[in-house]
Design an enzyme around this catalytic site. Sequence first.
Site, PDB file in Angstrom:
ATOM      1  N   TYR A 233      10.920  -9.639   8.229  1.00  0.00           N
ATOM      2  CA  TYR A 233      10.610  -9.941   6.828  1.00  0.00           C
ATOM      3  C   TYR A 233       9.559 -11.046   6.748  1.00  0.00           C
ATOM      4  O   TYR A 233       8.443 -10.825   6.373  1.00  0.00           O
ATOM      5  CB  TYR A 233      11.879 -10.324   6.073  1.00  0.00           C
TER       6      TYR A 233
ATOM      7  N   SER B  99       9.797  -4.550   1.160  1.00  0.00           N
ATOM      8  CA  SER B  99       9.203  -5.461   0.194  1.00  0.00           C
ATOM      9  C   SER B  99       8.151  -6.318   0.893  1.00  0.00           C
ATOM     10  O   SER B  99       7.153  -5.786   1.388  1.00  0.00           O
ATOM     11  CB  SER B  99      10.298  -6.305  -0.469  1.00  0.00           C
TER      12      SER B  99
ATOM     13  N   HIS C  56      13.842  -1.014  -6.890  1.00  0.00           N
ATOM     14  CA  HIS C  56      13.440  -1.774  -5.704  1.00  0.00           C
ATOM     15  C   HIS C  56      14.505  -1.754  -4.614  1.00  0.00           C
ATOM     16  O   HIS C  56      14.217  -2.024  -3.463  1.00  0.00           O
ATOM     17  CB  HIS C  56      13.122  -3.216  -6.102  1.00  0.00           C
TER      18      HIS C  56
END
Length: 240
Positions: free
Chosen positions: A3, A84, A210
């Site tokens: 991430y 994301s 999302h």
Amino acid sequence: YGYGGFNISFPPSFSVARLILMKHMGGVYAQANLRGGGEYGETWHRGGTLERKQNVFDDMHACAEFLISSGYTCPSKLAIQGGSNGGLLVGACINQRPDLYGCGVAQVGVMDMLRFHKFTIGHAWCTEFGCSDKAEDFEWLYKYSPLHNVKKPSGGAQFPSMLLLTGDHDDRVVPLHSLKYIAEVQHKLCHPSSNQRNPIIVKIDTKSGHGAGKPTDKLLEETADIYAFISHVLEGGWTD
């Protein structure tokens, strides 16, 4: 999996799906703690923001190289995954080092770093990424923006297999990011005269956002699709 952003920590956690990956599909799972995250405090976080964002991708490349040099895998068997901000990570890493990865899975990724601030909540990310409306910020954003850095690998090599996933009602990272990126990759690499045979595909989930609050049946379907794709393109198998 990686991430590397927004001061978010990814400590070790339990996952039934990843047990399936390891027990039945012969996988080895590694979770990368990258600059930009919150694992080692605010200095660690700031080390992966704004003009220092490239540090995050360099960290991911270093993790991949460590797994290879340690004998856990080889480039053709190595998949990276993120969602994301982690989808941005996957897109940037695959663009920069197509020789290092066999497969990329980018879920609801931020792929257009020059226009993200113009859609829904994107303006709130400018403290993390910068803003292309400023000339100084434009320079570093353009250098790694996945949409703007798709290049054909040199020496006749193929682009790694890629699976993008997005939701048609995602109001955080709007689906145009994934759609524009997949269109750019397919336009540049997937044409009749190309030697590209590794699949470059996108899955668009309907009535989906999302990710938060996604019902269990959709989570199961998505996880099965991801692991099936990885196993297929990396020529894995199934062991009872």
